[in-house]
Scaffold this motif. Structure first.
Motif, short mmCIF file in Angstrom:
data_model
loop_
_atom_site.label_atom_id
_atom_site.label_comp_id
_atom_site.label_asym_id
_atom_site.label_seq_id
_atom_site.Cartn_x
_atom_site.Cartn_y
_atom_site.Cartn_z
N ASP A 199 0.85 -1.19 0.00
CA ASP A 199 0.00 0.00 0.00
C ASP A 199 0.89 1.24 0.00
O ASP A 199 1.36 1.69 1.05
CB ASP A 199 -0.90 -0.02 1.23
N VAL A 200 1.14 1.80 -1.18
CA VAL A 200 1.95 3.01 -1.30
C VAL A 200 1.05 4.21 -1.01
O VAL A 200 0.16 4.54 -1.79
CB VAL A 200 2.58 3.12 -2.70
N ILE A 201 1.29 4.86 0.11
CA ILE A 201 0.47 5.99 0.55
C ILE A 201 0.68 7.20 -0.35
O ILE A 201 -0.27 7.89 -0.72
CB ILE A 201 0.79 6.35 2.01
N ALA A 202 1.94 7.46 -0.69
CA ALA A 202 2.27 8.64 -1.49
C ALA A 202 3.67 8.49 -2.06
O ALA A 202 4.55 7.91 -1.43
CB ALA A 202 2.19 9.91 -0.64
N MET A 203 3.87 9.03 -3.26
CA MET A 203 5.17 9.01 -3.92
C MET A 203 5.48 10.40 -4.47
O MET A 203 4.64 11.02 -5.11
CB MET A 203 5.16 7.97 -5.05
N LEU A 204 6.68 10.90 -4.19
CA LEU A 204 7.12 12.20 -4.67
C LEU A 204 8.35 12.04 -5.55
O LEU A 204 9.36 11.48 -5.12
CB LEU A 204 7.46 13.13 -3.50
N GLN A 205 8.27 12.52 -6.79
CA GLN A 205 9.40 12.46 -7.72
C GLN A 205 10.17 13.77 -7.73
O GLN A 205 9.59 14.86 -7.75
CB GLN A 205 8.90 12.12 -9.13
N ASN A 206 11.52 13.64 -7.72
CA ASN A 206 12.42 14.79 -7.84
C ASN A 206 13.22 14.62 -9.12
O ASN A 206 14.18 13.84 -9.16
CB ASN A 206 13.37 14.86 -6.64
N ASP A 207 12.86 15.31 -10.16
CA ASP A 207 13.54 15.18 -11.45
C ASP A 207 13.81 16.57 -11.99
O ASP A 207 12.89 17.28 -12.40
CB ASP A 207 12.67 14.38 -12.43
N MET A 208 15.09 16.98 -11.95
CA MET A 208 15.53 18.32 -12.34
C MET A 208 15.10 19.35 -11.29
O MET A 208 14.00 19.88 -11.33
CB MET A 208 15.02 18.69 -13.74
N THR A 209 16.00 19.60 -10.35
CA THR A 209 15.70 20.50 -9.23
C THR A 209 16.69 21.67 -9.13
O THR A 209 16.61 22.43 -8.18
CB THR A 209 15.74 19.72 -7.90
N GLY A 210 17.59 21.82 -10.11
CA GLY A 210 18.69 22.75 -9.92
C GLY A 210 18.75 23.98 -10.80
O GLY A 210 19.53 24.89 -10.53
N TYR A 211 17.95 24.03 -11.86
CA TYR A 211 18.06 25.14 -12.81
C TYR A 211 17.01 26.21 -12.50
O TYR A 211 15.84 25.90 -12.31
CB TYR A 211 17.85 24.61 -14.23
N VAL A 212 17.45 27.46 -12.46
CA VAL A 212 16.54 28.58 -12.25
C VAL A 212 16.27 29.21 -13.62
O VAL A 212 17.19 29.72 -14.28
CB VAL A 212 17.12 29.63 -11.29
N GLY A 213 15.03 29.18 -14.06
CA GLY A 213 14.67 29.65 -15.39
C GLY A 213 14.80 31.15 -15.56
O GLY A 213 15.00 31.91 -14.60
N LYS A 214 14.66 31.59 -16.79
CA LYS A 214 14.85 33.00 -17.15
C LYS A 214 13.52 33.74 -17.37
O LYS A 214 13.48 34.97 -17.32
CB LYS A 214 15.68 33.10 -18.43
N LYS A 215 12.44 33.00 -17.62
CA LYS A 215 11.18 33.64 -18.01
C LYS A 215 10.38 34.14 -16.82
O LYS A 215 9.65 35.13 -16.93
CB LYS A 215 10.32 32.66 -18.80
N TYR A 216 10.47 33.45 -15.67
CA TYR A 216 9.62 33.76 -14.52
C TYR A 216 10.47 33.89 -13.26
O TYR A 216 11.61 33.41 -13.21
CB TYR A 216 8.59 32.64 -14.31
N PRO A 217 9.93 34.51 -12.22
CA PRO A 217 10.63 34.54 -10.93
C PRO A 217 10.86 33.13 -10.39
O PRO A 217 10.10 32.21 -10.68
CB PRO A 217 9.67 35.34 -10.03
#
Length: 388
Positions: free
Chosen positions: A271-289
């Motif tokens: 019984d998997v209660i919840a799963m959180l994926q972390n894929d690409m967490t390091g780049y700060v974009g240019k279009k938005y804050p």
């Protein structure tokens, strides 16, 4: 002669691209479940069954699959996992908390997070020529990562019964990795919370031997959850329900590693209660804050809403809704299996790292302070959902 060679090279490249995009009507398959669909197709023995939407799939050669990667088309290779999500599960639907309630436990843990180890680990992780799941470098990098997780565990005061780490083998050499905090509540012994990232990388032009440091995709997610795991271990985390940290192999091959593990858990009735994926967490974009990107398509909406609450309670960045399409990362495997899954990415999907799948996906383009915010989210996710 030079002109002739250039023309020949151009023709070769165009041929590869056309092969990658070619779709034939006769190879289109209805994915409505049918036991006969599980049988192998003799005329497609050298092909893989590739799913690019929730309704149809196509038998493709390896070169056609590479074409999908080059053209940034997300996919699942379901050849070996066509029964994923077809098992009946009698699990009750778990409700997520109205508000985070374990600040006294979470705050000391996230205060111990640091970019020091993240940078050190990512420098080494990107030094492998690539981490492609079929290459020798993919196997070597996976073994190195496993050794880092084992070292954290060995330096702790946990017994093997409470904290463990293992390699999950596949038909290819690169193994997935699972580290587990055993829950203390026997009534929740079949339940688990999962924090995950994928460890492999790919060069879209030369997958097996091309340079693919994969600093952001997904070295950033890999070290983000490794740092979260470290502070939980050093903080003597003791959950009521079990918490696992997963580092998947072969995400770039069509979510193969996560599908294998999700299928295994589904078959065992976990019984998997919840799963959180972390894929690409390091780049700060240019279009938005600067902000968290909260994926809102192909995810569990209730879990995603709780993710927003965790960010508001524990992180220093706001959250921005975004969409990434079908099968865009490993959370899709768990969703297909029927489990609640969510995905937090570095920002708006259209403003994400433009260097991925190339030799230029390097540390210079990343912000470790940005990555640290995702470590905070992973820590709070593990603690809050392990106690309810």
């Amino acid at each position: 002669m030079i002109k002739f060679l250039f023309i020949a090279l151009l023709i070769t490249v165009l041929t590869v691209l056309v092969a990658g995009l070619r779709i034939t009507i006769q190879d289109s398959i209805d994915l409505t479940f049918n036991p006969e669909f599980q049988l192998s197709n003799s005329q497609n023995e050298e092909k893989r069954l590739i799913q690019t939407s929730s309704s149809t799939a196509e038998w493709m050669t390896e070169e056609q699959v590479f074409g999908l990667i080059r053209n940034k088309i997300k996919f699942m290779d379901i050849t070996d996992y066509r029964s994923l999500g077809t098992k009946y599960k009698a699990f009750k639907k778990h409700e997520f908390p109205v508000t985070p309630a374990f600040q006294d436990e979470v705050m000391p843990l996230i205060n111990n997070l640091t970019t020091k180890y993240m940078r050190k680990n990512l420098e080494k992780f990107t030094s492998f020529r690539n981490r492609y799941y079929k290459s020798k470098y993919g196997a070597e990098s996976s073994q190195w990562l496993y050794d880092q997780v084992v070292t954290i565990v060995k330096n702790s005061n946990y017994s093997d019964a409470i904290l463990s780490v293992k390699q999950f083998p596949h038909r290819w050499e690169q193994k997935s990795i699972i580290a587990r905090f055993q829950g203390s509540d026997d009534d929740k012994s079949n339940e688990v919370v999962i924090v995950a990232a994928h460890q492999d990388s790919v060069n879209m032009w030369m997958p097996s031997f091309g340079r693919a440091p994969g600093a952001d995709d997904d070295g950033s997610g890999t070290v983000t959850i490794l740092e979260a795991f470290r502070v939980l271990v050093e903080g003597q985390f003791r959950p009521k329900r079990s918490v696992e940290f997963h580092w998947y192999s072969a995400e770039e091959g069509g979510l193969l590693g996560s599908q294998a593990i999700a299928s295994h858990y589904e078959n065992l009735g976990v019984d998997v209660i919840a799963m959180l994926q972390n894929d690409m967490t390091g780049y700060v974009g240019k279009k938005y804050p600067e902000a968290f990107g909260i994926v809102v398509d192909f995810v569990d909406p209730d879990l995603t809403e709780f993710i927003r609450k965790l960010i508001k309670s524990y992180a220093q960045l706001p959250a921005r809704n975004t969409k990434c399409g079908y099968a865009c990362s490993d959370h899709a495997s768990w969703r297909k299996a029927g489990y609640p899954s969510a995905f937090a990415i570095e920002g708006a999907f259209e403003d994400s790292n433009p260097y991925i799948h190339t030799s230029n996906d390097v540390l210079d383009h990343l912000s470790f302070e940005h990555m640290l915010e995702f470590s905070k989210l992973s820590v709070s996710f593990a603690v809050e959902l392990s106690h309810i």
